[in-house]
Design a protein around this motif. Structure first.
Motif, PDB file in Angstrom:
ATOM      1  N   GLU A  44       0.828  -1.200   0.000  1.00  0.00           N
ATOM      2  CA  GLU A  44       0.000   0.000   0.000  1.00  0.00           C
ATOM      3  C   GLU A  44       0.870   1.260   0.000  1.00  0.00           C
ATOM      4  OE1 GLU A  44      -3.417   2.486   0.336  1.00  0.00           O
ATOM      5  OE2 GLU A  44      -3.166   0.387  -0.293  1.00  0.00           O
ATOM      6  N   LEU A  45       1.919   1.237   0.795  1.00  0.00           N
ATOM      7  CA  LEU A  45       2.827   2.381   0.840  1.00  0.00           C
ATOM      8  C   LEU A  45       3.505   2.573  -0.510  1.00  0.00           C
ATOM      9  CD1 LEU A  45       4.101   4.532   2.728  1.00  0.00           C
ATOM     10  CD2 LEU A  45       5.915   2.877   3.210  1.00  0.00           C
ATOM     11  N   ALA A  46       3.925   1.487  -1.128  1.00  0.00           N
ATOM     12  CA  ALA A  46       4.593   1.590  -2.433  1.00  0.00           C
ATOM     13  C   ALA A  46       3.661   2.175  -3.484  1.00  0.00           C
ATOM     14  CB  ALA A  46       5.091   0.213  -2.864  1.00  0.00           C
ATOM     15  N   ALA A  47       2.373   1.842  -3.397  1.00  0.00           N
ATOM     16  CA  ALA A  47       1.417   2.300  -4.401  1.00  0.00           C
ATOM     17  C   ALA A  47       1.044   3.764  -4.223  1.00  0.00           C
ATOM     18  CB  ALA A  47       0.163   1.425  -4.351  1.00  0.00           C
ATOM     19  N   HIS A  48       1.031   4.241  -2.976  1.00  0.00           N
ATOM     20  CA  HIS A  48       0.463   5.569  -2.737  1.00  0.00           C
ATOM     21  C   HIS A  48       1.373   6.534  -1.977  1.00  0.00           C
ATOM     22  CE1 HIS A  48      -3.394   4.117  -4.213  1.00  0.00           C
ATOM     23  NE2 HIS A  48      -3.284   3.079  -3.412  1.00  0.00           N
ATOM     24  N   GLY A  49       2.509   6.063  -1.468  1.00  0.00           N
ATOM     25  CA  GLY A  49       3.284   6.948  -0.614  1.00  0.00           C
ATOM     26  C   GLY A  49       4.767   7.012  -0.876  1.00  0.00           C
ATOM     27  N   LEU A  50       5.244   6.440  -1.976  1.00  0.00           N
ATOM     28  CA  LEU A  50       6.689   6.401  -2.196  1.00  0.00           C
ATOM     29  C   LEU A  50       7.129   7.168  -3.440  1.00  0.00           C
ATOM     30  CD1 LEU A  50       7.642   2.726  -1.219  1.00  0.00           C
ATOM     31  CD2 LEU A  50       7.691   4.795   0.178  1.00  0.00           C
ATOM     32  N   GLY A  51       6.310   8.096  -3.906  1.00  0.00           N
ATOM     33  CA  GLY A  51       6.736   8.921  -5.039  1.00  0.00           C
ATOM     34  C   GLY A  51       8.003   9.691  -4.729  1.00  0.00           C
ATOM     35  N   TYR A  52       8.081  10.218  -3.503  1.00  0.00           N
ATOM     36  CA  TYR A  52       9.273  10.963  -3.085  1.00  0.00           C
ATOM     37  C   TYR A  52      10.513  10.085  -3.187  1.00  0.00           C
ATOM     38  CZ  TYR A  52      10.088   8.436   1.225  1.00  0.00           C
ATOM     39  OH  TYR A  52      10.420   7.446   2.118  1.00  0.00           O
ATOM     40  N   LEU A  53      10.371   8.801  -2.813  1.00  0.00           N
ATOM     41  CA  LEU A  53      11.506   7.882  -2.802  1.00  0.00           C
ATOM     42  C   LEU A  53      12.024   7.642  -4.214  1.00  0.00           C
ATOM     43  CD1 LEU A  53      13.283   5.905  -1.160  1.00  0.00           C
ATOM     44  CD2 LEU A  53      11.520   4.175  -1.522  1.00  0.00           C
ATOM     45  N   ALA A  54      11.106   7.455  -5.161  1.00  0.00           N
ATOM     46  CA  ALA A  54      11.528   7.227  -6.548  1.00  0.00           C
ATOM     47  C   ALA A  54      12.302   8.423  -7.086  1.00  0.00           C
ATOM     48  CB  ALA A  54      10.301   6.936  -7.413  1.00  0.00           C
ATOM     49  N   ILE A  55      11.841   9.631  -6.762  1.00  0.00           N
ATOM     50  CA  ILE A  55      12.521  10.834  -7.258  1.00  0.00           C
ATOM     51  C   ILE A  55      13.871  11.006  -6.582  1.00  0.00           C
ATOM     52  CG2 ILE A  55      12.414  13.351  -7.353  1.00  0.00           C
ATOM     53  CD1 ILE A  55       9.370  13.077  -7.639  1.00  0.00           C
ATOM     54  N   GLN A  56      13.913  10.894  -5.254  1.00  0.00           N
ATOM     55  CA  GLN A  56      15.162  11.141  -4.541  1.00  0.00           C
ATOM     56  C   GLN A  56      16.183  10.032  -4.789  1.00  0.00           C
ATOM     57  OE1 GLN A  56      13.278  13.957  -1.022  1.00  0.00           O
ATOM     58  NE2 GLN A  56      14.218  12.043  -0.411  1.00  0.00           N
ATOM     59  N   ARG A  57      15.721   8.865  -5.155  1.00  0.00           N
ATOM     60  CA  ARG A  57      16.639   7.781  -5.466  1.00  0.00           C
ATOM     61  C   ARG A  57      17.207   7.889  -6.873  1.00  0.00           C
ATOM     62  NH1 ARG A  57      14.229   1.965  -4.307  1.00  0.00           N
ATOM     63  NH2 ARG A  57      14.663   2.541  -2.128  1.00  0.00           N
ATOM     64  N   THR A  58      16.527   8.634  -7.742  1.00  0.00           N
ATOM     65  CA  THR A  58      16.954   8.673  -9.149  1.00  0.00           C
ATOM     66  C   THR A  58      17.350  10.066  -9.637  1.00  0.00           C
ATOM     67  OG1 THR A  58      14.644   8.916  -9.855  1.00  0.00           O
ATOM     68  CG2 THR A  58      15.535   6.674  -9.748  1.00  0.00           C
ATOM     69  N   ARG A  59      16.618  11.116  -9.206  1.00  0.00           N
ATOM     70  CA  ARG A  59      16.878  12.466  -9.724  1.00  0.00           C
ATOM     71  C   ARG A  59      16.889  13.495  -8.591  1.00  0.00           C
ATOM     72  NH1 ARG A  59      18.569  10.155 -13.327  1.00  0.00           N
ATOM     73  NH2 ARG A  59      18.146  10.346 -15.555  1.00  0.00           N
ATOM     74  N   PRO A  60      17.720  13.293  -7.561  1.00  0.00           N
ATOM     75  CA  PRO A  60      17.697  14.245  -6.436  1.00  0.00           C
ATOM     76  C   PRO A  60      18.139  15.647  -6.825  1.00  0.00           C
ATOM     77  CG  PRO A  60      19.563  12.740  -6.243  1.00  0.00           C
ATOM     78  CD  PRO A  60      18.698  12.215  -7.351  1.00  0.00           C
ATOM     79  N   ALA A  61      19.078  15.776  -7.756  1.00  0.00           N
ATOM     80  CA  ALA A  61      19.549  17.113  -8.141  1.00  0.00           C
ATOM     81  C   ALA A  61      18.462  17.892  -8.865  1.00  0.00           C
ATOM     82  CB  ALA A  61      20.798  16.996  -9.014  1.00  0.00           C
ATOM     83  N   SER A  62      17.702  17.225  -9.716  1.00  0.00           N
ATOM     84  CA  SER A  62      16.623  17.910 -10.436  1.00  0.00           C
ATOM     85  C   SER A  62      15.593  18.470  -9.466  1.00  0.00           C
ATOM     86  CB  SER A  62      15.947  16.937 -11.409  1.00  0.00           C
ATOM     87  OG  SER A  62      16.877  16.461 -12.364  1.00  0.00           O
ATOM     88  N   LEU A  63      15.304  17.729  -8.422  1.00  0.00           N
ATOM     89  CA  LEU A  63      14.376  18.178  -7.398  1.00  0.00           C
ATOM     90  C   LEU A  63      14.941  19.343  -6.599  1.00  0.00           C
ATOM     91  CD1 LEU A  63      11.778  17.575  -5.624  1.00  0.00           C
ATOM     92  CD2 LEU A  63      13.298  16.148  -4.235  1.00  0.00           C
ATOM     93  N   ALA A  64      16.234  19.288  -6.323  1.00  0.00           N
ATOM     94  CA  ALA A  64      16.853  20.237  -5.393  1.00  0.00           C
ATOM     95  C   ALA A  64      16.786  21.673  -5.878  1.00  0.00           C
ATOM     96  CB  ALA A  64      18.309  19.848  -5.146  1.00  0.00           C
ATOM     97  N   PHE A  65      16.827  21.903  -7.195  1.00  0.00           N
ATOM     98  CA  PHE A  65      16.811  23.283  -7.689  1.00  0.00           C
ATOM     99  C   PHE A  65      15.608  24.049  -7.150  1.00  0.00           C
ATOM    100  CE2 PHE A  65      19.240  21.141 -11.175  1.00  0.00           C
ATOM    101  CZ  PHE A  65      20.437  21.803 -10.968  1.00  0.00           C
ATOM    102  N   GLY A  66      14.438  23.466  -7.263  1.00  0.00           N
ATOM    103  CA  GLY A  66      13.232  24.148  -6.812  1.00  0.00           C
ATOM    104  C   GLY A  66      13.157  24.276  -5.304  1.00  0.00           C
ATOM    105  N   LEU A  67      13.532  23.216  -4.589  1.00  0.00           N
ATOM    106  CA  LEU A  67      13.404  23.227  -3.131  1.00  0.00           C
ATOM    107  C   LEU A  67      14.428  24.141  -2.473  1.00  0.00           C
ATOM    108  CD1 LEU A  67      12.644  19.486  -2.269  1.00  0.00           C
ATOM    109  CD2 LEU A  67      11.122  21.286  -3.125  1.00  0.00           C
TER     110      LEU A  67
END
Length: 390
Positions: free
Chosen positions: A238-261
């Motif tokens: 259930e967590l994987a289906a609805h609550g781990l979007g952040y994990l997929a991004i931070q595990r694969t594209r953390p730098a792309s996310l960091a610019f905005g944050l």
């Protein structure tokens, strides 16, 4: 048992006081006031992520009423230091107990938390006599800002996975002169603590965690073998289906996310507060678990230190190093405190196979941010476990 500890070792360590320039506070307020808010949509609330009405209200409070100087003074009550370990700055609080027989205890936070999670437990842990408890339960506390987090500052070298952080924590305890010590952790801090259970097995008095993430006893097993195990696998799915979007991004594209944050405090708040609501024992209302000032102090630490990018990068580094799970059995005496809203609570049978489990306790309330949400329950359980092993 406790060994000796000093404030300087060979000239490396130095005291650290938190002093955010007034210009940085002014800049934060300016950015908050200039936030471009998304157009309101029909369906409100938290269904699509952080509630925009809640976030806008909190950011207005952050800009107009919140006092960083009050939080700064609260944090500076405790002795802070910095050192350089493995080429990176590390920051830590070192709070010595007045009790001579106190046991050294390393506290390790996770993401998206900080050392601020522990601010209400430092007094009771280090000076139980002053808080109506037994002096025999005293600890000398070392509270580490994980490399890449908070006042440790951003990591600049590649390869800072969670096992490397555990090695840095071990080196810090050595430099402080602690030959034997205990460790407590949640989230990434729990994983680092479990790595220390292997790396520092001969030095650890005990290992206490409030997040339990271990591999199954038989990784090849296709199905769970008990109702508890099946319930855990269902929760994880259930967590994987609805609550781990952040994990997929931070595990694969953390730098792309960091610019905005790193550029938008409202963006940072939207990303982080979603997890404080989802992972705390708040029944959907994050302000049941935390005050606005508590939420904003944790956010302000990330903002003023510019560490949201390097903290997110830990996910990618750990995935690349395959160090997110400790696959060697831990022989150090291990205690687990299960707070009911914690998303990852491995079944007891798995933990017994992975660890030398001597303490297993069900908490009446609380979630992922255990010491932050329920400091009294947290302190009580840490004392109970280490009373068995100290």
């Amino acid at each position: 048992m406790s060994g000796a500890a000093g404030t300087t070792v060979a000239g490396r360590m130095r005291p650290y006081r938190i002093r955010v320039p007034e210009s940085s506070i002014d800049d934060l307020r300016h950015r908050l006031r200039q936030t471009r808010w998304p157009q309101q949509w029909e369906v409100g609330g938290w269904g699509y992520g952080t509630d925009p009405v809640f976030l806008r209200s909190l950011c207005e409070y952050w800009a107009e009423s919140y006092s960083w100087r009050t939080a700064e003074a609260e944090l500076d009550r405790w002795p802070g230091f910095v050192d350089t370990i493995d080429g990176e700055q590390v920051h830590f609080l070192h709070v010595r107990s007045p009790e001579p027989a106190a046991v050294p205890l390393l506290l390790l936070h996770g993401w998206p938390g900080s050392i601020y999670e522990f601010h209400r437990v430092l007094g009771p842990l280090t000076d139980p006599r002053a808080h109506g408890a037994e002096p025999a339960d005293a600890f000398h506390v070392v509270c580490l800002s994980l490399p890449g987090f908070g006042f440790s500052g951003p990591t600049r070298q590649p390869g800072w996975d969670i096992r490397r952080i555990a090695r840095a924590a071990s080196e810090l305890m050595t430099r402080l002169g602690y030959e034997r010590y205990g460790v407590q952790g949640g989230d990434w801090g729990a994983t680092a603590a479990m790595h220390l259970g292997v790396l520092d097995a001969d030095r650890l008095v005990g290992l206490h965690v409030n997040l339990v993430n271990v591999p199954p006893p038989d990784p090849a097993a296709a199905e769970a073998t008990s109702p508890d195990e099946q319930a855990y696998l269902d929760r994880r799915a259930e967590l994987a289906a609805h609550g781990l979007g952040y994990l997929a991004i931070q595990r694969t594209r953390p730098a792309s996310l960091a610019f905005g944050l790193l550029d938008s405090p409202a963006g940072l708040a939207g990303w982080v507060l979603d997890k404080f609501r989802a992972w705390s024992d708040c029944d959907g209302d994050v302000l049941r678990s935390f005050t606005p000032d508590q939420l904003l102090t944790n956010l302000s630490i990330y903002w003023f230190t510019g560490t949201i990018g390097s903290s997110a990068r830990l996910y990618q580094e750990t995935a690349a190093a395959n160090s997110g799970l400790v696959r060697q059995r831990i022989t150090v005496p291990t205690g687990c405190a299960l707070f009911p809203a914690e998303p990852l609570l491995a079944p007891r049978s798995w933990v017994e196979a992975a660890c030398n489990l001597v303490h297993w306790s069900q908490m009446p309330a609380g979630g992922h941010f255990a010491a932050f949400e329920q400091p009294e329950f947290f302190v009580r359980d840490v004392r109970s476990f280490f009373a068995l092993v100290r």
